[in-house]
Design a protein around this motif. Structure first.
Motif, mmCIF file in Angstrom:
data_model
loop_
_atom_site.group_PDB
_atom_site.id
_atom_site.type_symbol
_atom_site.label_atom_id
_atom_site.label_comp_id
_atom_site.label_asym_id
_atom_site.label_seq_id
_atom_site.Cartn_x
_atom_site.Cartn_y
_atom_site.Cartn_z
ATOM 1 N N GLU A 133 0.870 -1.189 0.000
ATOM 2 C CA GLU A 133 0.000 0.000 0.000
ATOM 3 C C GLU A 133 0.901 1.232 0.000
ATOM 4 O O GLU A 133 1.985 1.235 0.598
ATOM 5 C CB GLU A 133 -0.888 -0.006 1.247
ATOM 6 C CG GLU A 133 -1.823 1.190 1.288
ATOM 7 C CD GLU A 133 -3.288 0.797 1.462
ATOM 8 O OE1 GLU A 133 -3.571 -0.014 2.333
ATOM 9 O OE2 GLU A 133 -4.129 1.324 0.699
ATOM 10 N N ASN A 134 0.452 2.287 -0.683
ATOM 11 C CA ASN A 134 1.247 3.520 -0.713
ATOM 12 C C ASN A 134 1.009 4.293 0.587
ATOM 13 O O ASN A 134 0.323 5.315 0.620
ATOM 14 C CB ASN A 134 0.864 4.345 -1.944
ATOM 15 C CG ASN A 134 1.890 5.416 -2.235
ATOM 16 O OD1 ASN A 134 2.792 5.646 -1.418
ATOM 17 N ND2 ASN A 134 1.774 6.060 -3.372
ATOM 18 N N ASP A 135 1.595 3.793 1.675
ATOM 19 C CA ASP A 135 1.302 4.307 3.019
ATOM 20 C C ASP A 135 1.716 5.758 3.213
ATOM 21 O O ASP A 135 1.176 6.449 4.079
ATOM 22 C CB ASP A 135 2.032 3.448 4.064
ATOM 23 C CG ASP A 135 1.539 2.011 4.065
ATOM 24 O OD1 ASP A 135 0.340 1.804 4.257
ATOM 25 O OD2 ASP A 135 2.354 1.108 3.862
ATOM 26 N N THR A 136 2.666 6.234 2.432
ATOM 27 C CA THR A 136 3.164 7.603 2.617
ATOM 28 C C THR A 136 2.123 8.651 2.253
ATOM 29 O O THR A 136 2.112 9.739 2.815
ATOM 30 C CB THR A 136 4.445 7.789 1.765
ATOM 31 O OG1 THR A 136 5.364 6.804 2.196
ATOM 32 C CG2 THR A 136 5.056 9.153 1.966
ATOM 33 N N ILE A 137 1.233 8.309 1.319
ATOM 34 C CA ILE A 137 0.220 9.298 0.928
ATOM 35 C C ILE A 137 -1.198 8.862 1.313
ATOM 36 O O ILE A 137 -2.137 9.638 1.199
ATOM 37 C CB ILE A 137 0.244 9.583 -0.594
ATOM 38 C CG1 ILE A 137 0.083 8.265 -1.360
ATOM 39 C CG2 ILE A 137 1.490 10.322 -1.008
ATOM 40 C CD1 ILE A 137 -0.799 8.399 -2.541
ATOM 41 N N ALA A 138 -1.340 7.600 1.759
ATOM 42 C CA ALA A 138 -2.702 7.080 1.954
ATOM 43 C C ALA A 138 -3.439 7.812 3.081
ATOM 44 O O ALA A 138 -2.860 8.124 4.116
ATOM 45 C CB ALA A 138 -2.631 5.597 2.258
ATOM 46 N N THR A 139 -4.712 8.110 2.848
ATOM 47 C CA THR A 139 -5.562 8.668 3.897
ATOM 48 C C THR A 139 -6.509 7.549 4.334
ATOM 49 O O THR A 139 -6.654 6.544 3.637
ATOM 50 C CB THR A 139 -6.410 9.828 3.366
ATOM 51 O OG1 THR A 139 -7.217 9.308 2.305
ATOM 52 C CG2 THR A 139 -5.551 10.961 2.834
ATOM 53 N N GLU A 140 -7.179 7.750 5.456
ATOM 54 C CA GLU A 140 -8.096 6.719 5.952
ATOM 55 C C GLU A 140 -9.121 6.325 4.884
ATOM 56 O O GLU A 140 -9.439 5.161 4.717
ATOM 57 C CB GLU A 140 -8.820 7.190 7.223
ATOM 58 C CG GLU A 140 -7.938 7.244 8.463
ATOM 59 C CD GLU A 140 -7.280 5.908 8.825
ATOM 60 O OE1 GLU A 140 -7.798 4.867 8.445
ATOM 61 O OE2 GLU A 140 -6.208 5.935 9.465
ATOM 62 N N GLU A 141 -9.640 7.345 4.135
ATOM 63 C CA GLU A 141 -10.695 7.044 3.153
ATOM 64 C C GLU A 141 -10.131 6.348 1.922
ATOM 65 O O GLU A 141 -10.821 5.592 1.266
ATOM 66 C CB GLU A 141 -11.413 8.318 2.661
ATOM 67 C CG GLU A 141 -11.928 9.253 3.714
ATOM 68 C CD GLU A 141 -10.844 10.182 4.221
ATOM 69 O OE1 GLU A 141 -10.335 10.978 3.432
ATOM 70 O OE2 GLU A 141 -10.508 10.082 5.413
ATOM 71 N N LEU A 142 -8.859 6.668 1.585
ATOM 72 C CA LEU A 142 -8.325 6.182 0.315
ATOM 73 C C LEU A 142 -7.621 4.843 0.408
ATOM 74 O O LEU A 142 -7.376 4.186 -0.587
ATOM 75 C CB LEU A 142 -7.328 7.203 -0.264
ATOM 76 C CG LEU A 142 -7.937 8.462 -0.830
ATOM 77 C CD1 LEU A 142 -6.870 9.349 -1.429
ATOM 78 C CD2 LEU A 142 -8.966 8.111 -1.908
ATOM 79 N N LYS A 143 -7.286 4.413 1.644
ATOM 80 C CA LYS A 143 -6.450 3.215 1.674
ATOM 81 C C LYS A 143 -7.274 1.929 1.789
ATOM 82 O O LYS A 143 -8.419 1.952 2.251
ATOM 83 C CB LYS A 143 -5.418 3.309 2.783
ATOM 84 C CG LYS A 143 -5.944 3.353 4.159
ATOM 85 C CD LYS A 143 -4.758 3.528 5.121
ATOM 86 C CE LYS A 143 -5.232 3.514 6.544
ATOM 87 N NZ LYS A 143 -4.135 3.650 7.486
ATOM 88 N N VAL A 144 -6.652 0.838 1.364
ATOM 89 C CA VAL A 144 -7.262 -0.476 1.571
ATOM 90 C C VAL A 144 -7.218 -0.772 3.069
ATOM 91 O O VAL A 144 -8.173 -1.263 3.658
ATOM 92 C CB VAL A 144 -6.490 -1.569 0.778
ATOM 93 C CG1 VAL A 144 -7.066 -2.951 1.039
ATOM 94 C CG2 VAL A 144 -6.507 -1.252 -0.711
ATOM 95 N N GLY A 145 -6.072 -0.473 3.686
ATOM 96 C CA GLY A 145 -5.969 -0.553 5.152
ATOM 97 C C GLY A 145 -5.211 -1.759 5.660
ATOM 98 O O GLY A 145 -4.648 -1.705 6.739
ATOM 99 N N ASP A 146 -5.206 -2.837 4.897
ATOM 100 C CA ASP A 146 -4.421 -3.995 5.321
ATOM 101 C C ASP A 146 -3.983 -4.758 4.078
ATOM 102 O O ASP A 146 -4.677 -4.761 3.059
ATOM 103 C CB ASP A 146 -5.242 -4.897 6.252
ATOM 104 C CG ASP A 146 -6.334 -5.604 5.487
ATOM 105 O OD1 ASP A 146 -6.076 -6.682 4.945
ATOM 106 O OD2 ASP A 146 -7.461 -5.061 5.395
ATOM 107 N N ASN A 147 -2.841 -5.402 4.189
ATOM 108 C CA ASN A 147 -2.264 -6.041 3.002
ATOM 109 C C ASN A 147 -2.851 -7.414 2.702
ATOM 110 O O ASN A 147 -2.587 -7.966 1.640
ATOM 111 C CB ASN A 147 -0.745 -6.131 3.155
ATOM 112 C CG ASN A 147 -0.085 -4.829 2.725
ATOM 113 O OD1 ASN A 147 -0.776 -3.870 2.390
ATOM 114 N ND2 ASN A 147 1.235 -4.802 2.739
#
Ligand SMILES: Nc1ncnc2c1ncn2[C@@H]1O[C@H](COP(=O)(O)OP(=O)(O)O)[C@@H](O)[C@H]1O
Ligand SMILES: N[C@@H](CCC(=O)OP(=O)(O)O)C(=O)O
Length: 373
Positions: free
Chosen positions: A134-148
């Motif tokens: 996941e692109n954790d450096t830019i991810a926001t709560e709404e935009l991320k998958v959250g877990d791999n």
């Protein structure tokens, strides 16, 4: 086990295997995993690696002792840790590795989804090992998958893999969390992921893990309903990989469903996020559930949330408030406010136009009944 019919395998590696001591990346578990990837490729299998661990690998550069890391600091840890992790993996192989950083939006947007698919295909065609996170450096709560775990299942469906192997710190699904209940028993195979299977899965007990067993079962559900066999195995033990190469099951296997969901329905159910809710009456629930009908405006009693035409929504029954279905609305929330409860033939009169030439609010081809309510 490494089934001879598996041509393309997604291998997911958890944070505790990348940085087990909270002191950056460690070779301890990565070497046997890397050796397994090399062996798979020699056997003619294509491998896509989904590697967690950017935050865990970067953490030691920051003097922060608390368990709960603020999001801004996590992003910084991920930026430095991702670089270290990629360096580590690259040094394990004598073939090129490619860094593929994704967020949920890259998989739910049609164009970006196709771009991801094409890039992965090109990398594999050219013998490059894709390493996804996941692109954790830019991810926001709404935009991320959250877990791999879920990310790996999405990658497995995007690239039409035959198998997803999740390497964790536990050798499979137990009847209870084995870290809390020493009498828990390993379940070697699961034919159907039911509500009872979900009920067995708890959260993570480790300091670096994200979703625990629950996200692994979600991932298995996503993958198996798209025809991908899913395995959970212990990445700490080199024997796991010997077992896999010998065609044996070292953990828990979740079998691919014989009749995978059509791609569009799978996409609606497992990739799109619901932006709002459409509440319907009993008669409408009956039409959807018993007769496989499309959702029509006449059954709608209430609209919740702001959504546009083309967004996913949850359909809920006004009696009992149960979630009935998930689907793509062909009308925006504001249009639905004007036509709710109206017969389909009156839509054009209510709105002054018929937005998409169709009377169905959600067409049945774009709707999934929800088994888990
Ligand atoms: N029913 C269960 N069976 C096995 N493990 C479980 C179960 N319920 C919860 N867990 C926990 O899930 C953990 C694995 O998930 P997690 O810590 O997120 O690892 P990873 O970093 O590999 O994703 C196990 O160590 C265990 O504590
Ligand atoms: N993307 C995050 C990992 C998220 C995650 O799901 O971690 P894990 O439960 O260890 O597989 C990272 O690289 O730190």
């Amino acid at each position: 086990m490494l089934n001879p019919s598996w041509r393309r395998v997604v291998l997911k590696v958890g944070s505790a295997l990348i940085a087990p001591d909270n002191e950056g990346c460690s070779e301890r578990y990565l070497r046997p995993i890397a050796e397994f990837i090399r062996e798979c490729r020699l056997l003619g299998r294509e491998v896509i690696l989904v590697s967690s661990g950017s935050v865990a690998a970067g953490r030691h550069h920051f003097n922060f002792q608390h368990h709960r890391v603020p999001l801004a600091l996590k992003r910084a840890m991920a930026a430095v840790g991702q670089n270290e992790m990629m360096n580590f993996w690259s040094r394990c192989f004598d073939f090129p590795c490619a860094q593929v950083l994704l967020t949920h939006g890259d998989l739910s947007d049609r164009v970006r989804h196709v771009n991801v698919q094409n890039t992965l295909r090109r990398l594999l065609d050219h013998g490059v090992l894709p390493i996804v996170n996941e692109n954790d450096t830019i991810a926001t709560e709404e935009l991320k998958v959250g877990d791999n775990d879920n990310l790996a299942a999405m990658v497995a469906t995007v690239c039409h893999a035959d198998a997803l192997i999740i390497c964790s710190d536990v050798n499979g699904l137990y009847t209870a969390d084995p870290n809390k209940d020493p009498s828990a028993k390993l379940i070697p195979e699961v034919k159907k992921i039911s509500q009872e299977i979900f009920a067995l899965a708890g959260g993570s007990a480790s300091a670096v893990g994200t979703g625990g067993m629950r996200t692994k079962i979600e991932a298995a559900e996503k993958a198996t309903t798209q025809g991908v066999d899913t395995l959970i195995a212990d990445g700490h033990q080199p024997e796991t990989f010997q077992c896999l190469l010998a065609g044996k099951n070292p953990g828990t296997i979740f079998y691919a469903q014989k009749n995978p969901l059509p791609a569009k329905k799978h996409w609606v159910r497992h990739t799109l996020r619901a932006k709002g809710e459409i509440w319907v009456d009993d008669g409408c629930v009956n039409a959807l559930c018993q007769h496989g009908a499309s959702l029509l405006s006449s059954g709608i009693v209430e609209i919740r949330g702001e959504f546009e035409s083309g967004d996913a929504v949850i359909v809920r029954c006004s009696v009992g408030k149960r979630s009935i279905a998930k689907g793509v609305s062909r009308f925006s929330a504001s249009e639905l406010f004007s036509i709710k409860g109206q017969q389909s033939q009156h839509i054009e009169r209510c709105l002054g136009y018929c937005p998409n030439g169709s009377n169905a609010v959600i067409h049945r081809s774009e709707m999934m009944l929800l088994e888990r309510i």
